[in-house]
Scaffold this motif. Structure first.
Motif, PDB file in Angstrom:
ATOM      1  N   ILE A 165       0.841  -1.205   0.000  1.00  0.00           N
ATOM      2  CA  ILE A 165       0.000   0.000   0.000  1.00  0.00           C
ATOM      3  C   ILE A 165       0.871   1.248   0.000  1.00  0.00           C
ATOM      4  CG2 ILE A 165      -1.713   1.329   1.298  1.00  0.00           C
ATOM      5  CD1 ILE A 165      -2.827  -1.158  -0.072  1.00  0.00           C
ATOM      6  N   GLU A 166       1.923   1.241   0.797  1.00  0.00           N
ATOM      7  CA  GLU A 166       2.826   2.398   0.849  1.00  0.00           C
ATOM      8  C   GLU A 166       3.509   2.612  -0.496  1.00  0.00           C
ATOM      9  OE1 GLU A 166       5.429   1.566   4.072  1.00  0.00           O
ATOM     10  OE2 GLU A 166       3.844   1.711   5.593  1.00  0.00           O
ATOM     11  N   ARG A 167       3.930   1.521  -1.128  1.00  0.00           N
ATOM     12  CA  ARG A 167       4.548   1.636  -2.449  1.00  0.00           C
ATOM     13  C   ARG A 167       3.551   2.171  -3.471  1.00  0.00           C
ATOM     14  NH1 ARG A 167       7.219  -3.852  -4.221  1.00  0.00           N
ATOM     15  NH2 ARG A 167       7.542  -2.563  -6.096  1.00  0.00           N
ATOM     16  N   ALA A 168       2.311   1.705  -3.371  1.00  0.00           N
ATOM     17  CA  ALA A 168       1.277   2.142  -4.310  1.00  0.00           C
ATOM     18  C   ALA A 168       0.959   3.619  -4.133  1.00  0.00           C
ATOM     19  CB  ALA A 168       0.013   1.305  -4.117  1.00  0.00           C
ATOM     20  N   ILE A 169       0.895   4.066  -2.886  1.00  0.00           N
ATOM     21  CA  ILE A 169       0.643   5.487  -2.629  1.00  0.00           C
ATOM     22  C   ILE A 169       1.793   6.327  -3.170  1.00  0.00           C
ATOM     23  CG2 ILE A 169       0.449   7.232  -0.812  1.00  0.00           C
ATOM     24  CD1 ILE A 169      -1.095   5.170   0.849  1.00  0.00           C
ATOM     25  N   GLY A 170       3.017   5.824  -3.007  1.00  0.00           N
ATOM     26  CA  GLY A 170       4.172   6.529  -3.555  1.00  0.00           C
ATOM     27  C   GLY A 170       4.113   6.598  -5.073  1.00  0.00           C
ATOM     28  N   ALA A 171       3.685   5.498  -5.701  1.00  0.00           N
ATOM     29  CA  ALA A 171       3.566   5.476  -7.162  1.00  0.00           C
ATOM     30  C   ALA A 171       2.501   6.460  -7.622  1.00  0.00           C
ATOM     31  CB  ALA A 171       3.224   4.066  -7.633  1.00  0.00           C
ATOM     32  N   TRP A 172       1.403   6.545  -6.862  1.00  0.00           N
ATOM     33  CA  TRP A 172       0.350   7.509  -7.204  1.00  0.00           C
ATOM     34  C   TRP A 172       0.872   8.942  -7.078  1.00  0.00           C
ATOM     35  CZ3 TRP A 172      -3.896   9.012  -9.431  1.00  0.00           C
ATOM     36  CH2 TRP A 172      -4.518  10.198  -9.009  1.00  0.00           C
ATOM     37  N   SER A 173       1.648   9.205  -6.048  1.00  0.00           N
ATOM     38  CA  SER A 173       2.208  10.548  -5.855  1.00  0.00           C
ATOM     39  C   SER A 173       3.100  10.926  -7.027  1.00  0.00           C
ATOM     40  CB  SER A 173       3.003  10.604  -4.548  1.00  0.00           C
ATOM     41  OG  SER A 173       2.151  10.369  -3.437  1.00  0.00           O
ATOM     42  N   ASP A 174       3.941   9.973  -7.465  1.00  0.00           N
ATOM     43  CA  ASP A 174       4.813  10.240  -8.617  1.00  0.00           C
ATOM     44  C   ASP A 174       3.979  10.479  -9.872  1.00  0.00           C
ATOM     45  OD1 ASP A 174       6.976   9.892  -6.972  1.00  0.00           O
ATOM     46  OD2 ASP A 174       7.338   7.798  -7.579  1.00  0.00           O
ATOM     47  N   HIS A 175       2.953   9.658 -10.052  1.00  0.00           N
ATOM     48  CA  HIS A 175       2.072   9.792 -11.216  1.00  0.00           C
ATOM     49  C   HIS A 175       1.358  11.142 -11.197  1.00  0.00           C
ATOM     50  CE1 HIS A 175      -0.967   8.810 -14.225  1.00  0.00           C
ATOM     51  NE2 HIS A 175      -1.914   9.096 -13.345  1.00  0.00           N
ATOM     52  N   SER A 176       0.841  11.513 -10.040  1.00  0.00           N
ATOM     53  CA  SER A 176       0.130  12.781  -9.904  1.00  0.00           C
ATOM     54  C   SER A 176       1.060  13.959 -10.159  1.00  0.00           C
ATOM     55  CB  SER A 176      -0.476  12.877  -8.502  1.00  0.00           C
ATOM     56  OG  SER A 176      -1.205  14.076  -8.351  1.00  0.00           O
ATOM     57  N   LEU A 177       2.305  13.852  -9.672  1.00  0.00           N
ATOM     58  CA  LEU A 177       3.283  14.916  -9.883  1.00  0.00           C
ATOM     59  C   LEU A 177       3.593  15.087 -11.363  1.00  0.00           C
ATOM     60  CD1 LEU A 177       5.277  16.994  -8.767  1.00  0.00           C
ATOM     61  CD2 LEU A 177       6.946  15.126  -8.495  1.00  0.00           C
ATOM     62  N   ARG A 178       3.760  13.972 -12.063  1.00  0.00           N
ATOM     63  CA  ARG A 178       4.046  14.042 -13.502  1.00  0.00           C
ATOM     64  C   ARG A 178       2.894  14.695 -14.257  1.00  0.00           C
ATOM     65  NH1 ARG A 178       6.201   8.846 -12.505  1.00  0.00           N
ATOM     66  NH2 ARG A 178       4.259   7.877 -13.226  1.00  0.00           N
ATOM     67  N   LEU A 179       1.665  14.363 -13.862  1.00  0.00           N
ATOM     68  CA  LEU A 179       0.501  14.966 -14.513  1.00  0.00           C
ATOM     69  C   LEU A 179       0.468  16.475 -14.290  1.00  0.00           C
ATOM     70  CD1 LEU A 179      -2.390  12.419 -13.769  1.00  0.00           C
ATOM     71  CD2 LEU A 179      -1.215  12.813 -15.939  1.00  0.00           C
ATOM     72  N   ASN A 180       0.746  16.896 -13.061  1.00  0.00           N
ATOM     73  CA  ASN A 180       0.729  18.330 -12.749  1.00  0.00           C
ATOM     74  C   ASN A 180       1.811  19.081 -13.522  1.00  0.00           C
ATOM     75  OD1 ASN A 180      -1.436  18.153 -10.974  1.00  0.00           O
ATOM     76  ND2 ASN A 180      -0.120  17.710  -9.206  1.00  0.00           N
ATOM     77  N   LEU A 181       2.998  18.474 -13.606  1.00  0.00           N
ATOM     78  CA  LEU A 181       4.089  19.110 -14.351  1.00  0.00           C
ATOM     79  C   LEU A 181       3.749  19.205 -15.835  1.00  0.00           C
ATOM     80  CD1 LEU A 181       7.203  17.441 -12.653  1.00  0.00           C
ATOM     81  CD2 LEU A 181       6.408  19.804 -12.404  1.00  0.00           C
ATOM     82  N   ALA A 182       3.097  18.160 -16.352  1.00  0.00           N
ATOM     83  CA  ALA A 182       2.715  18.165 -17.765  1.00  0.00           C
ATOM     84  C   ALA A 182       1.685  19.252 -18.035  1.00  0.00           C
ATOM     85  CB  ALA A 182       2.160  16.796 -18.154  1.00  0.00           C
ATOM     86  N   ARG A 183       0.744  19.432 -17.115  1.00  0.00           N
ATOM     87  CA  ARG A 183      -0.272  20.477 -17.290  1.00  0.00           C
ATOM     88  C   ARG A 183       0.365  21.867 -17.266  1.00  0.00           C
ATOM     89  NH1 ARG A 183      -3.196  17.394 -13.261  1.00  0.00           N
ATOM     90  NH2 ARG A 183      -4.713  16.000 -14.261  1.00  0.00           N
ATOM     91  N   ARG A 184       1.304  22.050 -16.349  1.00  0.00           N
ATOM     92  CA  ARG A 184       1.965  23.353 -16.255  1.00  0.00           C
ATOM     93  C   ARG A 184       2.770  23.644 -17.515  1.00  0.00           C
ATOM     94  NH1 ARG A 184       4.283  22.720 -10.062  1.00  0.00           N
ATOM     95  NH2 ARG A 184       2.238  22.790  -9.015  1.00  0.00           N
ATOM     96  N   GLY A 185       3.418  22.583 -18.028  1.00  0.00           N
ATOM     97  CA  GLY A 185       4.198  22.770 -19.241  1.00  0.00           C
ATOM     98  C   GLY A 185       3.322  23.103 -20.431  1.00  0.00           C
ATOM     99  N   ALA A 186       2.121  22.503 -20.448  1.00  0.00           N
ATOM    100  CA  ALA A 186       1.204  22.751 -21.559  1.00  0.00           C
ATOM    101  C   ALA A 186       0.640  24.160 -21.507  1.00  0.00           C
ATOM    102  CB  ALA A 186       0.068  21.733 -21.532  1.00  0.00           C
ATOM    103  N   SER A 187       0.523  24.696 -20.289  1.00  0.00           N
ATOM    104  CA  SER A 187      -0.033  26.046 -20.164  1.00  0.00           C
ATOM    105  C   SER A 187       1.052  27.103 -20.367  1.00  0.00           C
ATOM    106  CB  SER A 187      -0.668  26.214 -18.779  1.00  0.00           C
ATOM    107  OG  SER A 187       0.303  26.038 -17.759  1.00  0.00           O
TER     108      SER A 187
END
Length: 208
Positions: free
Chosen positions: A186-208
């Motif tokens: 569960i801890e590994r999965a939450i960490g993977a979600w955090s990394d995934h969420s961070l990448r999405l946010n960075l991609a959105r910022r780059g697109a804007s």
């Protein structure tokens, strides 16, 4: 029905809709359309012996492979219904014999017999089986997600309330081949979600 034992061009035969992989092992009964049978030509015009053998063969077909089919060999069919071959062959030559409406078909390269009533019954049974399987899978998924949501909420309340996060983590755990969803996973999965969420946010910022 003597014509059934003559050589036929298998490519000209209709394809049987089910394969040897299709099973209905949990079905111990055969739906029988009583009114249709009572008013059928087979019942009204067939000899009592022919009707009995016809019913026997219909039941036997459900235990053959592919399910719902019969062999084309007349001697084999006669043995299946415990009847003398010559007598069985003579009965099958009648307009309403034991093999009434049974027709040859192509079962993945093998010639066998099929019957429209049996095909219809099997189609409905397999459809119900798939429907029940889908319902069970949906129910199991809902229970699994609810357990996961509660577990995640123990680590992070807001994350447990995030449907997208819970579903993503569930899919990630499945992809990792996780069997027992213990704390480490569960801890590994939450960490993977955090990394995934961070990448999405960075991609959105780059697109804007």
């Amino acid at each position: 029905m003597v014509a059934l034992v003559r050589p036929v061009d298998i490519e000209t035969l209709p394809s049987y809709p089910f394969s040897i992989e299709d099973r209905i092992d949990s079905h111990y009964f055969m739906p029988w359309e009583r009114r249709r049978w009572l008013n059928s030509d087979m019942r009204l015009k067939g000899l009592p012996e022919c009707r009995a053998l016809y019913f026997d063969l219909t039941n036997i077909a459900f235990d053959h492979s592919p399910v719902g089919t019969l062999p084309v060999d007349m001697k084999t069919l006669a043995k299946l219904v415990f009847t003398d071959f010559e007598h069985f062959e003579a009965l099958c030559a009648l307009p309403f014999g034991p093999l009434h409406n049974w027709e040859p078909c192509n079962c993945r390269g093998e010639v066998r017999l099929m019957h429209p009533f049996v095909v219809k019954t099997l189609s409905e049974a397999i459809a119900r089986k798939e429907d029940n399987r889908a319902k069970n899978e949906a129910a199991n998924t809902a229970k699994r997600l609810q357990r996961l949501r509660i577990t995640i909420a123990g680590y992070h309340k807001d994350l447990g309330a995030n449907d997208a996060a819970v579903r993503w983590i569930d899919e990630w755990l499945n992809e990792q081949g996780c069997g027992y969803r213990g704390g480490t996973w569960i801890e590994r999965a939450i960490g993977a979600w955090s990394d995934h969420s961070l990448r999405l946010n960075l991609a959105r910022r780059g697109a804007s």
